[in-house]
Design an enzyme around this catalytic site. Structure first.
Site, PDB file in Angstrom:
ATOM      1  N   HIS A 178       2.388  -1.516   3.683  1.00 23.07           N
ATOM      2  CA  HIS A 178       3.198  -1.270   2.477  1.00 23.07           C
ATOM      3  C   HIS A 178       4.559  -1.944   2.672  1.00 23.07           C
ATOM      4  CE1 HIS A 178       0.935   2.281   0.705  1.00 23.07           C
ATOM      5  NE2 HIS A 178       0.480   2.345   1.946  1.00 23.07           N
TER       6      HIS A 178
ATOM      7  N   GLU B 159      -5.867   6.678   2.854  1.00 23.92           N
ATOM      8  CA  GLU B 159      -6.565   6.727   1.574  1.00 23.92           C
ATOM      9  C   GLU B 159      -7.599   5.602   1.454  1.00 23.92           C
ATOM     10  OE1 GLU B 159      -3.804   7.040  -1.800  1.00 23.92           O
ATOM     11  OE2 GLU B 159      -5.266   5.941  -2.996  1.00 23.92           O
TER      12      GLU B 159
ATOM     13  N   HIS C 182      -3.764  -2.173   5.770  1.00 19.76           N
ATOM     14  CA  HIS C 182      -2.751  -2.713   4.858  1.00 19.76           C
ATOM     15  C   HIS C 182      -1.359  -2.282   5.273  1.00 19.76           C
ATOM     16  CE1 HIS C 182      -4.280   1.098   3.198  1.00 19.76           C
ATOM     17  NE2 HIS C 182      -3.048   1.327   2.771  1.00 19.76           N
TER      18      HIS C 182
ATOM     19  N   ASP D 179       1.144  -2.370  -5.399  1.00 21.01           N
ATOM     20  CA  ASP D 179       0.546  -1.025  -5.353  1.00 21.01           C
ATOM     21  C   ASP D 179       0.567  -0.451  -6.764  1.00 21.01           C
ATOM     22  OD1 ASP D 179       0.270   1.902  -4.963  1.00 21.01           O
ATOM     23  OD2 ASP D 179       0.396   1.386  -2.849  1.00 21.01           O
ATOM     24  N   ILE D 180      -0.558   0.099  -7.215  1.00 22.90           N
ATOM     25  CA  ILE D 180      -0.611   0.606  -8.599  1.00 22.90           C
ATOM     26  C   ILE D 180       0.121   1.938  -8.772  1.00 22.90           C
ATOM     27  CG2 ILE D 180      -2.550  -0.362  -9.932  1.00 22.90           C
ATOM     28  CD1 ILE D 180      -4.142   2.054  -8.656  1.00 22.90           C
TER      29      ILE D 180
HETATM   30  P1  AMP Z   1      -2.858   4.586   2.086  1.00 23.55           P
HETATM   31  O1  AMP Z   1      -4.302   4.239   2.442  1.00 23.55           O
HETATM   32  O2  AMP Z   1      -2.550   6.028   2.367  1.00 23.55           O
HETATM   33  O3  AMP Z   1      -1.877   3.638   2.716  1.00 23.55           O
HETATM   34  O4  AMP Z   1      -2.701   4.441   0.507  1.00 23.55           O
HETATM   35  C1  AMP Z   1      -3.377   3.439  -0.212  1.00 23.55           C
HETATM   36  C2  AMP Z   1      -2.476   2.854  -1.247  1.00 23.55           C
HETATM   37  O5  AMP Z   1      -3.263   1.967  -2.040  1.00 23.55           O
HETATM   38  C3  AMP Z   1      -1.840   3.859  -2.222  1.00 23.55           C
HETATM   39  O6  AMP Z   1      -0.429   3.666  -2.241  1.00 23.55           O
HETATM   40  C4  AMP Z   1      -2.492   3.526  -3.575  1.00 23.55           C
HETATM   41  O7  AMP Z   1      -1.623   3.688  -4.666  1.00 23.55           O
HETATM   42  C5  AMP Z   1      -2.887   2.075  -3.378  1.00 23.55           C
HETATM   43  N1  AMP Z   1      -4.038   1.668  -4.190  1.00 23.55           N
HETATM   44  C6  AMP Z   1      -5.238   2.256  -4.252  1.00 23.55           C
HETATM   45  N2  AMP Z   1      -6.063   1.597  -5.092  1.00 23.55           N
HETATM   46  C7  AMP Z   1      -5.346   0.547  -5.565  1.00 23.55           C
HETATM   47  C8  AMP Z   1      -5.632  -0.530  -6.460  1.00 23.55           C
HETATM   48  N3  AMP Z   1      -6.812  -0.645  -7.065  1.00 23.55           N
HETATM   49  N4  AMP Z   1      -4.648  -1.427  -6.728  1.00 23.55           N
HETATM   50  C9  AMP Z   1      -3.439  -1.311  -6.138  1.00 23.55           C
HETATM   51  N5  AMP Z   1      -3.114  -0.332  -5.258  1.00 23.55           N
HETATM   52  C10 AMP Z   1      -4.049   0.587  -4.978  1.00 23.55           C
END
Ligand code: AMP
Length: 133
Positions: A95, A88, A93, A29-30
């Site tokens: 975590h 988001e 996915h 995760d970035i």
């Molecule tokens: P959520 O959909 O609420 O589970 O959050 C999406 C997660 O994806 C967040 O923790 C972001 O930091 C992560 N994220 C979004 N874009 C990227 C990316 N390009 N590379 C890695 N992680 C990402």
């Protein structure tokens, strides 16, 4: 339109890959809550994790387990916590986050700022442990 995670899986957008097989992909995760914070995604693009069929959901969890055990070897912790939010990015996915205490899983907490070199080193270390299993 492909999700950002599909673009990561296809290599159109870079990522810090930590594990991959024919059906699943894992990358850092970035905006990590902790070093080693990883996302596990199905290559098959589905928004809501509970729309995956039973077999794919079970296989994703088994893949995530292997990744979690690799993370824990690199970042010793009390447990690797698992969470599913998905508000988001509309691509299912999981975590995986190394945790010492419950509050390490609070997503509204400030995120770590890591350099490209740090991300690369973390990803390489987890990949190494994952591929040994
Ligand atoms: P959520 O959909 O609420 O589970 O959050 C999406 C997660 O994806 C967040 O923790 C972001 O930091 C992560 N994220 C979004 N874009 C990227 C990316 N390009 N590379 C890695 N992680 C990402």
């Amino acid at each position: 339109m492909a999700t950002i995670f599909s673009k990561i899986i296809s290599g159109d957008i870079p990522s810090y890959k930590v594990a991959e097989d024919e059906r699943f992909y894992a990358f850092l995760d970035i905006n990590p809550l902790a070093k080693g914070h990883t996302l596990v995604v199905p290559k098959h693009e589905v928004d809501y994790i509970f729309d995956l069929d039973d077999e794919e959901l079970a296989a994703m969890q088994i893949f995530a387990k292997r990744v979690a055990l690799a993370i824990q070897q690199v970042f010793p912790c009390r447990k690797v916590g698992q969470a599913v939010i998905g508000l988001e990015v509309p691509h299912a996915h999981i975590h995986l986050i190394p945790i010492q205490r419950e509050s390490d899983m609070i997503f509204s907490h400030p995120k770590l700022k890591l350099s490209d070199e740090e991300f690369k080193a973390i990803a390489a270390a987890i990949w190494q442990k994952w591929s040994e299993r």
